[in-house]
Design a protein around this motif. Sequence first.
Motif, PDB file in Angstrom:
ATOM      1  N   UNK A  21       0.865  -1.181   0.000  1.00  0.00           N
ATOM      2  CA  UNK A  21       0.000   0.000   0.000  1.00  0.00           C
ATOM      3  C   UNK A  21       0.892   1.219   0.000  1.00  0.00           C
ATOM      4  N   UNK A  22       0.655   2.131  -0.907  1.00  0.00           N
ATOM      5  CA  UNK A  22       1.480   3.341  -0.936  1.00  0.00           C
ATOM      6  C   UNK A  22       0.650   4.529  -0.491  1.00  0.00           C
ATOM      7  N   UNK A  23       1.355   5.524   0.013  1.00  0.00           N
ATOM      8  CA  UNK A  23       0.686   6.729   0.485  1.00  0.00           C
ATOM      9  C   UNK A  23       1.708   7.617   1.156  1.00  0.00           C
ATOM     10  N   UNK A  24       1.216   8.582   1.866  1.00  0.00           N
ATOM     11  CA  UNK A  24       2.119   9.497   2.562  1.00  0.00           C
ATOM     12  C   UNK A  24       2.914   8.712   3.593  1.00  0.00           C
ATOM     13  N   UNK A  25       4.221   8.894   3.507  1.00  0.00           N
ATOM     14  CA  UNK A  25       5.105   8.195   4.436  1.00  0.00           C
ATOM     15  C   UNK A  25       4.758   8.526   5.884  1.00  0.00           C
ATOM     16  N   UNK A  26       4.170   9.712   6.083  1.00  0.00           N
ATOM     17  CA  UNK A  26       3.858  10.148   7.450  1.00  0.00           C
ATOM     18  C   UNK A  26       2.845   9.233   8.130  1.00  0.00           C
TER      19      UNK A  26
ATOM     20  N   UNK B 210      10.771  20.948  15.646  1.00  0.00           N
ATOM     21  CA  UNK B 210      11.740  21.033  16.737  1.00  0.00           C
ATOM     22  C   UNK B 210      12.915  21.912  16.326  1.00  0.00           C
ATOM     23  N   UNK B 211      13.353  21.717  15.108  1.00  0.00           N
ATOM     24  CA  UNK B 211      14.524  22.455  14.620  1.00  0.00           C
ATOM     25  C   UNK B 211      14.226  23.959  14.559  1.00  0.00           C
TER      26      UNK B 211
ATOM     27  N   UNK C 212       8.873  13.924   9.646  1.00  0.00           N
ATOM     28  CA  UNK C 212       9.593  15.070   9.081  1.00  0.00           C
ATOM     29  C   UNK C 212       9.065  16.376   9.666  1.00  0.00           C
ATOM     30  N   UNK C 213       7.746  16.442   9.802  1.00  0.00           N
ATOM     31  CA  UNK C 213       7.154  17.644  10.413  1.00  0.00           C
ATOM     32  C   UNK C 213       7.650  17.822  11.840  1.00  0.00           C
TER      33      UNK C 213
END
Lengths: 302, 302
Positions: A124-129, A211-212, A205-206
């Motif tokens: 299943x593919x989609x947003x890695x998040x 944090x950064x 990633x968000x």
Amino acid sequence: MDTRALAVFVTVADCLNFSRSSEQLHMSVSAVSRTIQRLEDELGQALLIRDKRSVRLSGAGRDFLAYARRAVDEWQQVRRQLGSATELVGEVSLYCSVTATYSVLAPILAAFRAAHPAVEIMMHTGDQADGISRVLSAQDDVAVTGRPPRLPQRLEFLPLLESPLCIWVPTADCAVRQVALGGDADSPGFDWDRLPFIVPERGITKDILDAWLRERGIRPRVYAQVAGHEAIVAMVGLGLGIGIAPQLVVRASGMADSVSPLNMANSLPPLAIGLCGLRRRLQNPLVKSLWDVAGQTYNGAV
Amino acid sequence: MDTRALAVFVTVADCLNFSRSSEQLHMSVSAVSRTIQRLEDELGQALLIRDKRSVRLSGAGRDFLAYARRAVDEWQQVRRQLGSATELVGEVSLYCSVTATYSVLAPILAAFRAAHPAVEIMMHTGDQADGISRVLSAQDDVAVTGRPPRLPQRLEFLPLLESPLCIWVPTADCAVRQVALGGDADSPGFDWDRLPFIVPERGITKDILDAWLRERGIRPRVYAQVAGHEAIVAMVGLGLGIGIAPQLVVRASGMADSVSPLNMANSLPPLAIGLCGLRRRLQNPLVKSLWDVAGQTYNGAV
DNA sequence: CCCCTATATTGCATAAATCGCAATACAGTA
DNA sequence: TACTGTATTGCGATTTATGCAATATAGGGG
């Protein structure tokens, strides 16, 4: 008495350390502790002497270890003999981003198919998040994802490779590019406010980016919140703003020429990418074998 | 995989019959069925061929049986070796009537104490009618009781002895005796209405009596509902009426001279008296050993 | 031929076992 | 002294096992 308990005991007896054993066994420390307790309870004998700073075998433990090794061994032998271990059959479900399919998964799947031709992969593919939550909710067995900052103990993470996490700027000459390259991104005076920022809607990633930015006291002007690194790269490539994405995604995107990284001294930490799965599911031999193949394929790469 | 599952498989492979195995193993048929299913599932092989009227071993089953026997054996061996089976320690709780203490339990307890001196017996006495519910609610491990007409499958019953169930009449010359012996109890014209009947308040004896009376269309004149056979016998002995009780109770009561049985051709069915316990609790080695000792003590008596 | 018994399986509700998490306890170490 | 590493434990939540009732099917009379 369960052969699994015997396997746990053998591992702990070998390590003489509960924490390390728990990692090897893909269980929590408390589960290991209780498994040993149950065993000792059933036998009415202490098998391991724990004295607050060391673990060692008791006399009964030594005797029992010999039995346990033999029993585990014979069990595996009979399994093989009955052919249940000759060929794995079934299906494993996998969640990943489109990019991961090419860049991370391809070599794994090739090797896995070769090793276990009868196992079907449901991809299943989609947003890695969304990978982590798909795994947590048991919608998929395994996901390709970045390593979460805090890993719930019931999740297992197998690091495969790292990719630098960069902020990308359009290559084409445009307002965004001029502002972005018109100053020193490291300096406090850098003009973040005038740069439209395309940020991930959610996910690891968000979290890292947030944090950064917080650390540096930067409050970016958010132009768009987008699901999926691929879409971020596309938007940056079109000159709509700057955005964050792992280098891997850019390379695989076919837009490598349209974006370039923003040079910074204290850059973002690299993103560890790997397999993520529920510990419990890892006891399933199919999932386990995919896991193992992945580990071997990327052996030593990270 | 659990050694218990192996033991189940060995039993079924020996009996080639699920129902009989389930009795031997103190489990329900469905539990046995599912245990075998799980095993087959784990091995990916059918072990037993069931074709709606027979059970037989498959090829894999034969191989596996050899392993299973060995594994069960080795497990028991290591248990013994580690001394967990040398001496039982702990407590077993027992519910019974006062009469049962003397007449049924005495020889069992003597043998049990000799075999397992370190096991404490917690004995609770009371109306025999409450035995089943005490066991069902896990207040006591085992009860001495009559065999229930319908035995819940989670209960196990070990018959020890039988005692005729009689209707008792006072020996002393009194109105009750004259009416009771003044006619033929088997005939439809017998004068039940003029006889005060002392009946059990609840329990198996009551159930049996009710069924027996209903079958014959007798509506007795109930003089008293009493808890405990001992009390019924006492009241009959005092001439207050006729009453039902197992012969055993009368013999043990010290009132054997004060009451005599009402002669009837189609008398009440004899009462099967034995041990009753939750199947699950029978897996506890202490309870199991009390059970076994009881069985051996009364071996062949019934 | 149909009903009854005997036997194994399955859906469902419930009971028990197991697990992970967070808190705790304790010794060695910076 | 604070901190780290390690094992245990209370607790809630999940997973697994069990018994019961219903189902399916074959064999055995009447």
